[in-house]
Design a protein around this motif. Structure first.
Motif, PDB file in Angstrom:
ATOM      1  N   GLN A   2     -10.985   2.567  -0.554  1.00 34.85           N
ATOM      2  CA  GLN A   2      -9.980   2.083   0.377  1.00 34.85           C
ATOM      3  C   GLN A   2      -8.786   3.009   0.396  1.00 34.85           C
ATOM      4  N   ASN A  94      -2.421  -4.632  10.445  1.00 38.47           N
ATOM      5  CA  ASN A  94      -2.947  -5.911   9.980  1.00 38.47           C
ATOM      6  C   ASN A  94      -3.939  -5.730   8.826  1.00 38.47           C
ATOM      7  N   ARG A  95      -4.520  -6.829   8.373  1.00 39.73           N
ATOM      8  CA  ARG A  95      -5.442  -6.781   7.225  1.00 39.73           C
ATOM      9  C   ARG A  95      -6.641  -5.874   7.462  1.00 39.73           C
ATOM     10  N   ASP A  96      -7.069  -5.756   8.700  1.00 38.85           N
ATOM     11  CA  ASP A  96      -8.210  -4.898   9.031  1.00 38.85           C
ATOM     12  C   ASP A  96      -7.791  -3.450   9.257  1.00 38.85           C
ATOM     13  N   ARG A  97      -6.519  -3.163   9.004  1.00 39.97           N
ATOM     14  CA  ARG A  97      -5.940  -1.829   9.146  1.00 39.97           C
ATOM     15  C   ARG A  97      -5.871  -1.343  10.590  1.00 39.97           C
ATOM     16  N   PHE A  98      -5.778  -2.302  11.503  1.00 42.26           N
ATOM     17  CA  PHE A  98      -5.538  -1.973  12.899  1.00 42.26           C
ATOM     18  C   PHE A  98      -4.052  -2.085  13.163  1.00 42.26           C
TER      19      PHE A  98
END
Length: 117
Positions: A2, A94-98
């Motif tokens: 990650q 956001n959490r999804d890295r978008f």
């Protein structure tokens, strides 16, 4: 593996600068992007605040402060063409890295240099 989460102000500026360099690639050398700070706040107050063409009535100083306090992976951006403030944006990863853009406003002057771009 990650990626590390970007948290420092310097790292946020670098990440934003890289992303915006790609985004502005077709807009010309006169376009720059900075963090919403004193110059952007002054330009906003002097030219946007109270303008009849504004479809929203957002307080950018308050929005920026609120996001800085509540979202560790937030960003804010002032988009300039030479000395004209053309856009303001606030968002977060956001959490999804978008990247999510939560607030975006263009200069209410219909003749500003980046209108429609």
């Amino acid at each position: 593996m990650q990626r590390p989460v970007v948290r420092s102000a310097h790292a946020k500026r670098l990440t934003l600068a890289r992303a915006l360099a790609v985004a502005k690639s077709g807009l010309g050398a006169n376009v720059r992007c900075e963090i919403i700070a004193g110059a952007a706040r002054s330009a906003f107050t002097e030219t946007w605040l109270g303008h009849q063409g504004r479809p929203v009535d957002w307080d950018w100083a308050a929005l920026s402060a609120r996001f800085q306090n509540n979202h560790p992976k937030c960003f804010n951006a002032a988009i300039w063409h030479d000395e004209t403030l053309c856009g303001l944006a606030i968002g977060a990863v956001n959490r999804d890295r978008f990247v999510a853009v939560d607030f975006l406003e263009g200069n209410p002057d219909p003749t500003h240099p980046l209108k429609g771009r």
